[in-house]
Design a protein around this motif. Structure first.
Motif, PDB file in Angstrom:
ATOM      1  N   ILE A   1       0.846  -1.200   0.000  1.00 58.63           N
ATOM      2  CA  ILE A   1       0.000   0.000   0.000  1.00 58.63           C
ATOM      3  C   ILE A   1       0.883   1.252   0.000  1.00 58.63           C
ATOM      4  N   TYR A   2       0.524   2.204  -0.831  1.00 63.09           N
ATOM      5  CA  TYR A   2       1.296   3.441  -0.915  1.00 63.09           C
ATOM      6  C   TYR A   2       0.373   4.588  -1.323  1.00 63.09           C
ATOM      7  N   GLU A   3       0.778   5.800  -1.008  1.00 68.69           N
ATOM      8  CA  GLU A   3      -0.017   6.964  -1.401  1.00 68.69           C
ATOM      9  C   GLU A   3       0.197   7.247  -2.883  1.00 68.69           C
ATOM     10  N   ASP A   4      -0.888   7.556  -3.569  1.00 70.18           N
ATOM     11  CA  ASP A   4      -0.840   7.784  -5.012  1.00 70.18           C
ATOM     12  C   ASP A   4      -1.765   8.953  -5.340  1.00 70.18           C
ATOM     13  N   ASN A   5      -1.390  10.131  -4.871  1.00 72.86           N
ATOM     14  CA  ASN A   5      -2.262  11.297  -4.993  1.00 72.86           C
ATOM     15  C   ASN A   5      -2.341  11.822  -6.422  1.00 72.86           C
ATOM     16  N   GLY A   6      -3.527  12.349  -6.754  1.00 72.89           N
ATOM     17  CA  GLY A   6      -3.744  12.865  -8.096  1.00 72.89           C
ATOM     18  C   GLY A   6      -3.486  14.357  -8.177  1.00 72.89           C
ATOM     19  N   ILE A   7      -3.550  14.892  -9.396  1.00 69.80           N
ATOM     20  CA  ILE A   7      -3.284  16.315  -9.606  1.00 69.80           C
ATOM     21  C   ILE A   7      -4.419  17.189  -9.076  1.00 69.80           C
ATOM     22  N   ASP A   8      -5.581  16.564  -8.784  1.00 71.31           N
ATOM     23  CA  ASP A   8      -6.713  17.341  -8.263  1.00 71.31           C
ATOM     24  C   ASP A   8      -6.614  17.594  -6.767  1.00 71.31           C
ATOM     25  N   GLY A   9      -5.559  17.096  -6.132  1.00 73.43           N
ATOM     26  CA  GLY A   9      -5.365  17.319  -4.703  1.00 73.43           C
ATOM     27  C   GLY A   9      -6.044  16.289  -3.820  1.00 73.43           C
ATOM     28  N   THR A  10      -6.806  15.374  -4.416  1.00 73.20           N
ATOM     29  CA  THR A  10      -7.483  14.331  -3.648  1.00 73.20           C
ATOM     30  C   THR A  10      -6.479  13.273  -3.202  1.00 73.20           C
ATOM     31  N   ARG A  11      -6.630  12.811  -1.980  1.00 71.32           N
ATOM     32  CA  ARG A  11      -5.713  11.801  -1.451  1.00 71.32           C
ATOM     33  C   ARG A  11      -6.154  10.415  -1.909  1.00 71.32           C
ATOM     34  N   TYR A  12      -5.273   9.728  -2.612  1.00 73.38           N
ATOM     35  CA  TYR A  12      -5.550   8.380  -3.084  1.00 73.38           C
ATOM     36  C   TYR A  12      -4.534   7.408  -2.493  1.00 73.38           C
ATOM     37  N   PHE A  13      -4.931   6.149  -2.495  1.00 70.54           N
ATOM     38  CA  PHE A  13      -4.029   5.083  -2.073  1.00 70.54           C
ATOM     39  C   PHE A  13      -3.925   4.068  -3.199  1.00 70.54           C
TER      40      PHE A  13
END
Length: 248
Positions: free
Chosen positions: A195-207
């Motif tokens: 599991i790792y953080e994979d944030n998008g350009i929209d500023g939303t926090r994704y995993f």
């Protein structure tokens, strides 16, 4: 005279509000409620900070606990009668499929229960589970208001009759992650969720999640929570290995 008019006007407004709430609840229940206070509490969020004269909190969480127990009881009795061949493990698994959080959320949405919620938090800020939570709290309110028979009647009408098809439920997967883990353990395979953080350009926090089996990455997924990402990766893994896993 003006004061009397204001009091009279306010009284009529409250009665009208109660009447509208009564009609809507009766339509959902299929029978008239006796005590509207139980149902108002069933849709009161903790953010309102309401308390009783004794200092106890007024919100739907305790009713949610009660409703969960009542729902499980009615569903358990139904399965016990309709699946005489099922052992304890089978009955438990089938009940879990019926009262899964995903299914309860769907039921709450279908009844549009969110329209009744009283909260100081904007509705759009609630998570998906609020729909299932207030569905359970509604069942708890029915039990307090009308007793077990009416509680069972409501569950039969809103849950059992439209949704409980035992043959269909037998093939329903409620957790792909559990399915993958169970298969790996049985086949003595080593699995790992990276599991790792994979944030998008929209500023939303994704995993992001990479699911490996015996050192080989089988599937990847991305979601707004670790749990959702793991489940999505597990689902993709199941579809990739379905032929092997269905032979278990």
């Amino acid at each position: 005279m003006n004061i009397i008019k204001k009091i009279f006007s306010k009284s009529r407004s409250l009665n009208l509000e109660d009447g509208i709430f009564f009609d809507k609840i009766q339509t959902i229940l299929g029978f008239p409620p006796k005590n509207l206070d139980h149902y108002r509490k069933a849709f009161t969020h903790r953010s309102t900070s309401k308390i009783t004269p004794e200092g106890n909190p007024i919100n739907y969480e305790r009713l949610e606990f009660l409703g969960d127990a009542m729902l499980s009881s009615v569903i358990a009795a139904h399965l016990f009668n309709k699946a005489p061949q099922g052992d304890e493990g089978y009955l438990t698994k089938m009940r879990s499929k019926i009262v899964s959080r995903e299914h309860l959320n769907e039921l709450g949405k279908d009844l549009n229960l969110i329209q009744f919620i009283e909260s100081k938090v904007p509705v759009q800020h609630f998570g998906e589970n609020v729909h299932g939570n207030i569905f359970e709290s509604l069942i708890g309110a029915i039990y307090l208001d009308r007793g077990y028979i009416y509680c069972e009647k409501f569950i039969q009408k809103r849950v059992v009759t439209p949704y409980v098809d035992i043959s269909r439920l037998e093939g329903k997967v409620i957790s792909y992650k559990s399915l993958v883990i169970e298969w790996c353990q049985k086949e003595k395979k080593i699995f790992h969720y990276d599991i790792y953080e994979d944030n998008g350009i929209d500023g939303t926090r994704y995993f992001g999640v990479k699911l490996s089996i015996d050192g080989k990455v089988i599937a990847k997924a991305r979601a707004t929570s670790k749990k959702k990402a793991e489940e999505k990766a597990s689902q993709r893994t199941y579809f990739a290995l379905q032929e092997k896993m269905d032979k278990k």
